[in-house]
Scaffold this motif. Sequence first.
Motif, mmCIF file in Angstrom:
data_model
loop_
_atom_site.group_PDB
_atom_site.id
_atom_site.type_symbol
_atom_site.label_atom_id
_atom_site.label_comp_id
_atom_site.label_asym_id
_atom_site.label_seq_id
_atom_site.Cartn_x
_atom_site.Cartn_y
_atom_site.Cartn_z
ATOM 1 N N SER A 142 5.381 8.949 -5.652
ATOM 2 C CA SER A 142 6.138 8.275 -6.052
ATOM 3 C C SER A 142 5.872 7.292 -3.772
ATOM 4 N N ARG A 166 3.921 1.048 -7.872
ATOM 5 C CA ARG A 166 2.866 1.380 -8.126
ATOM 6 C C ARG A 166 3.590 2.860 -7.125
ATOM 7 N N ARG A 169 -1.500 6.254 -4.334
ATOM 8 C CA ARG A 169 -3.124 6.724 -4.645
ATOM 9 C C ARG A 169 -4.457 6.305 -4.134
ATOM 10 N N ASP A 191 -2.826 0.711 -2.758
ATOM 11 C CA ASP A 191 -0.880 0.934 -2.879
ATOM 12 C C ASP A 191 -0.376 0.657 -2.075
ATOM 13 N N THR A 192 -0.595 1.502 -0.975
ATOM 14 C CA THR A 192 0.534 1.406 -0.032
ATOM 15 C C THR A 192 -0.242 1.621 1.300
ATOM 16 N N GLY A 210 3.382 -6.032 -5.224
ATOM 17 C CA GLY A 210 3.354 -4.880 -5.035
ATOM 18 C C GLY A 210 2.814 -4.100 -4.187
ATOM 19 N N ASN A 212 2.978 -0.741 -1.557
ATOM 20 C CA ASN A 212 4.482 0.056 -1.280
ATOM 21 C C ASN A 212 4.031 0.209 0.299
#
Length: 255
Positions: A142, A166, A169, A191-192, A210, A212
């Motif tokens: 997470s 999300r 990954r 995603d990050t 969306g 991170n």
Amino acid sequence: MATVMDVYRFLDEKAPFNTQMSFDNAGFLVGRGDKEVRTILVALDITGAVVEEAAQVGAELIVSHHPVIFIPARHVTDQDSAGRKLLALLEHNIAAICAHTNLDIAPGGVNDALAQALGLEQIGPFSEDGLGRTGVISGAPSAEAFAAQVKERLGANGVRFVDGGRPVRKVAVGGGACGDMVSTAVACGCDTFVTSDVKYHEFQDAEALGLNLIDAGHYPTENVVCPVLADWLQKGFPGLRVYLSYRHHEVFSYC
């Protein structure tokens, strides 16, 4: 025996100074180029404490990431901190070479070191100018769990983050202040994003997209390159003593 200019030319091959960004002031900034060097101190910044440390270990040269002269100096006196640093360098006869944005984008430089420190795999480019890297991480933690990992791996005093909803990954990293590259991270399919000095509205934008977003601090995201610099220099000049600063540290704490 190596000279200051020998070290400069060596670093210019590793991270060419002509690749620095237009606003930057990287390069050979203080001292005499023909001065012989026996000892080098490596630090993220050249502070008053770092200059004192260099004098104590007998260093003729400090190699840093952040330029000791960034804003053009209109005077060099003991009436302000910038002037006192430069006077101390001159009085101790210590030269300064600073590799900044050229080291950010260089292979093996700041952003590769940051990606490796965070355990990323399949490391690749983040932007066309080479500023930042992307990579993947296993386990799909997470955002909160990964933020805790980032804090631990970088030895940060604390991190700020927003959960984009999300699992982690594919991660983008940008050492230093790269919060304005949130949209680039999204466009790369990440995603990050791990960077520093993130502004309030940049956290809002990331959450809306969306993404991170983790702010791990300027010092922790860039200090990872100092051992790399020291290793380059020691291998390039095996006859020299190369030290990592032990006095320089994060400037602020969290309560």
